[in-house]
Design a protein around this motif. Structure first.
Motif, PDB file in Angstrom:
ATOM      1  N   GLU A  76       1.149  -1.047  -0.189  1.00  0.00           N
ATOM      2  CA  GLU A  76       0.633  -0.219  -0.043  1.00  0.00           C
ATOM      3  C   GLU A  76       0.502   1.153   0.131  1.00  0.00           C
TER       4      GLU A  76
ATOM      5  N   ARG B 121      -5.043   1.487  -1.513  1.00  0.00           N
ATOM      6  CA  ARG B 121      -6.249   1.304  -0.419  1.00  0.00           C
ATOM      7  C   ARG B 121      -6.293  -0.380  -0.934  1.00  0.00           C
TER       8      ARG B 121
ATOM      9  N   ARG C 108      -9.149  -1.660   0.854  1.00  0.00           N
ATOM     10  CA  ARG C 108     -10.297  -1.556   0.911  1.00  0.00           C
ATOM     11  C   ARG C 108     -11.195  -0.959  -0.044  1.00  0.00           C
ATOM     12  N   GLU C 109     -10.361  -0.416  -0.786  1.00  0.00           N
ATOM     13  CA  GLU C 109     -10.492   0.243  -2.028  1.00  0.00           C
ATOM     14  C   GLU C 109     -11.029  -0.411  -3.363  1.00  0.00           C
ATOM     15  N   GLN C 110      -9.461  -1.664  -3.444  1.00  0.00           N
ATOM     16  CA  GLN C 110      -9.792  -2.110  -4.302  1.00  0.00           C
ATOM     17  C   GLN C 110      -8.625  -3.021  -3.769  1.00  0.00           C
TER      18      GLN C 110
END
Length: 800
Positions: free
Chosen positions: A501, A560, A562-564
């Protein structure tokens, strides 16, 4: 003085005593310690001085006894006498030592010694004895003890013996006259220092005129020159040894001497024929034996060893000859294949030479011989022969089915030159990729080829004679499949790409490479690029490294999970073939949480939960609960299905238990050991299908109406048993399904006793009892005898 005397020796000593004057007659004694005679120290130093008499010790010499004395009386040995002995019987002579009392005896009064047994000088040559003169009354010695020797005198009683015989000896054949063969030796047990009893001379009894023996030494020599082993190889001699120097009356002994003539190389090898002829087939394999010849040699062993060689002949290098070391044969071996059509016969000249030649016998002629050998080759029907044993062909893997690849050729080597038919050994072409034309030998494709599956095909081609199908030739054809560019490049491996990340823009996250099943001659050259659909993406870019590898780089930072959590990146790979082939391969990039060193800690999607437990923990707890529930259900089910065991656990293990039933019982009155109620409550089950037309003939003594049978409960016990048995017997007799006739069914009933009660006389009060026995007459004819004896009170009528 105590002296000795033995036959003529005593007389000689007496004469000597008369000849010497008394004045000079000194005293010769024996030193007790040494036994030697020495002059007495008491001799007068001055002949004119007065002579003084001194006590003299034992005077003696050796006694001699002739061995093997065969007389009936004891043999007189000699006499002992002491000067102290005045002949009045006061002196007693005592003898001790070897053989005393057992062999030698002494007369204690006169001192005469005799031998009581035959003596053998060869067993013992002399005996050492001790003599002593003692006072008969006091038993005190009057002379000191001393030793003397009785020597056994030898006679010629032993013949010579050859202890090492019989002898085995050898002498080379053709040896000169007088060649030593062996020396024999005989020994004689008689005394060699006395007379001629042990003096032996040798003579030859059997073996002349071939050998002789030296009389004194026993050396055996050849008596004839040039004895030939091939004529006679062994002689048996008899040698005699005689004592007494061979004179009349001597004893003799003999021995045998086996003389073997050893071989020398005095015979050259000779072929029995000047020429030999052999016939072989042209199909004879190389290194096979063509023929065996032998030159005869009368010698043996190493003297008969020979070497063979081919001196000359046509067909050089076709044959070789070696020596069989066991038989000394010349073995002719084939070195090259024979061909009747090329050459049908060969002529060889062979020489045989002795390997070990003795220069002493060169005058007997050359130790070699020659002969000629002719080898004739016979024609055989040979299989076809391929012009080339190994044919190599190439074909492109995109060749169409039926395309010709090449041609094989074979011919019949025989003069008939028969036609040839070709075929493929299908064991070498299991999938039938190829065909061969039976007449022309042209090989063609039968299926599409794939170089990547099989790049080389190794075929065995059969060439078969048309006239004789048993004649089959074999050839090898090697077909190489050429490569074409028919496979697109792909990723070398399944890549697992991780992206942190906190990755920075321009960071290399993966290096990729490609593989291609094709194998171009110039080698592989791959080109990498992102597919057109993602060429302008804002996340990643690709850099071709120009060395068949490519690098994947980030275009930005701030990824991120959480995004992808995952990115899929299509990569285009193009090879350098003609025409070029390409493929699109997808590279998966997973976003991960990394530490400060860039090591991935966790990757993939992040679960959003209200509690602090993750999805994985919740799944684990749920799985545990389900497992417990299943186990509880299984336990409840098993308990419901569980049955009570038929036998208690304590009663199951009954091995090696002993159950004893030793109750003797109380007879028919015993109601405890046997339950009477069972028989009194019998329920007879009648089968309506059972036949009743046969009635047993068993009589009954208990009468009751035939129409009705009473109840078992109203009958006496004995009747109950009897009726029960009769019922069973009847059922068995009339039952059509009863066992066969040879089955045994036993029904026993003892009964309830006699109605006449006991007949024993033990219950009578006396022999004159006035009891009335008239009722015996009413019992029937079986009791008639008893009625006659006891029924009439008048005793006289009993014997009427």
């Amino acid at each position: 003085m105590m002296g000795w005397c033995c036959s003529g020796i005593c007389r000689a000593l007496a004469l000597l005593a008369l000849l010497f004057p008394l004045r000079e007659r000194g005293c010769w004694g024996l030193n007790p310690s040494s036994g030697d005679l020495e002059k007495s120290p008491h001799s007068d130093p001055d002949p004119w001085e007065v002579l003084h008499r001194h006590k003299r010790s034992w005077v003696w010499n050796q006694f001699f006894v002739l061995e093997e004395y065969t007389g009936n009386e004891p043999l007189y040995v000699g006499k002992l006498h002491s000067d102290v002995d005045k002949g009045d019987g006061k002196v007693k002579y005592v003898l001790s030592g070897e053989g005393a009392t057992s062999i030698f005896t002494i007369d204690e009064n006169t001192g005469d010694i005799h031998a009581t047994k035959r003596l053998d000088r060869e067993a013992q040559a002399y005996y050492t004895l001790q003599a002593q003169a003692v006072d008969r009354l006091t038993n005190l010695p009057v002379e000191p003890r001393s030793e003397f020797v009785v020597k056994v005198q030898d006679i010629n009683d032993n013949e010579p013996k050859f202890l090492d015989g019989p002898y085995l000896a050898g002498v080379p054949e053709m040896s000169p006259l007088g060649t030593m063969v062996v020396q024999v030796a005989a020994t004689d047990a008689d005394d060699p220092t006395y007379g001629n009893s042990a003096r032996v001379v040798y003579s030859i009894i059997h073996g002349q005129p071939y050998f002789s023996v030296e009389p004194k030494t026993g050396v055996i020599r050849t008596a004839l020159p040039n004895m030939d082993r091939e004529t006679r190889d062994q002689y048996v001699l008899v040698i005699q040894a005689k004592d007494m120097v061979g004179q009349m009356g001597g004893l003799s002994g003999t021995t045998s001497v086996t003389v073997t003539l050893t071989d020398v190389n005095d015979n050259p090898p000779r072929f029995t024929h000047k020429s030999y002829q052999y016939t072989v087939l042209e199909s004879l394999p190389v290194q096979s034996v063509v023929a065996r010849i032998k030159a005869a040699d009368a010698d043996i062993g190493s003297n008969a060893e020979m070497d063979y060689r081919i001196m000359d002949g046509d067909g050089p290098g076709m044959f070789n000859i070696t020596t069989d070391e066991d038989t000394q044969d010349g073995v002719i071996i084939l070195l090259k294949p024979l061909d009747f059509e090329t050459k049908s016969s060969f002529s060889l000249r062979i020489e045989a030479t002795n390997r070990n030649i003795d220069s002493n016998f060169l005058s007997l002629g050359p130790f070699s011989d020659t002969t000629s050998v002719k080898v004739t080759v016979e024609d055989v029907n040979e299989p076809p022969v391929f012009s080339t044993a190994l044919s190599k062909m190439v074909v492109s893997e995109d060749a169409k089915v039926g395309s010709s690849i090449g041609r094989v050729s074979a011919h019949d080597p025989d003069t008939s030159n028969n036609g040839i038919r070709y075929s493929i050994d299908r064991n070498t072409d299991l999938e039938r990729f190829f065909n061969v034309d039976a007449l022309s030998g042209v090989i063609s494709t039968a299926k599409p080829l794939d170089r990547e599956a099989n790049s080389v095909h190794n075929l065995t081609i059969f060439a078969i004679e048309s006239q004789d199908p048993t004649q089959i030739g074999k050839g090898i054809t090697l077909i190489t499949v050429l490569d074409i560019n028919d496979n697109a490049p792909v990723f070398a491996i399944d890549y697992e790409t991780l992206l942190c990340e906190n990755a920075m823009p321009g960071q290399v996250i993966q290096t990729i490479s490609a593989v291609d099943k094709d194998e171009p001659l110039s080698g592989h050259r791959f080109y990498f690029a992102l597919a057109a659909s993602v060429a302008g993406n804002l996340n990643f870019t690709l850099r071709d490294n120009k060395d068949n590898t490519a690098s994947i780089l980030t275009k930005r930072g701030g990824f991120r999970r959480r995004e992808q959590p995952v990115y899929r990146l299509p990569v285009l790979i193009v090879d350098s073939g003609s025409p070029a082939l390409s493929s699109t391969n997808t590279l998966s990039v997973r976003v991960c949480d990394c530490d400060s060193d860039g090591v991935a800690l966790s990757c993939g999607a992040v679960a959003y939960t209200a509690t602090g437990l993750s999805t994985g923990a919740l799944l684990a707890i749920l799985g545990c609960i389900i497992t417990l529930l299943v186990m509880v259900l299984l336990i409840v089910t098993m308990r419901r299905r569980k049955k009570e065991p038929l036998i208690l656990e304590e009663e199951r293990d009954i091995r090696e238990n002993i159950v004893r039933y030793d109750d003797e019982g109380g007879g028919e009155e015993d109601t405890e050991a046997f339950d009477m109620v069972t028989l009194r409550n019998l329920n007879v089950i009648r089968d309506p299908n059972v036949r009743r037309d046969v009635t047993p003939d068993t009589p009954t003594f208990f009468h009751y109406p035939s129409t009705t049978r009473p109840s078992y409960k109203s009958l006496p016990d004995n009747v109950v048993f009897r009726e029960f048995i009769w019922e069973r017997l009847k059922d068995a007799d009339v039952d059509p399904s009863a066992p066969p006739y040879d089955s045994l069914q036993t029904y026993a009933f003892e009964g309830s006793g006699s109605v006449a009660e006991s007949l024993s006389s033990l219950e009578s009060l006396s022999t004159d009892s006035d009891q009335n026995y008239d009722y015996l007459s009413n019992w029937g004819p079986r009791f008639k005898k008893l009625a006659d004896l006891y029924g009439n009170s008048d005793g006289t009528s009993v014997f009427s």
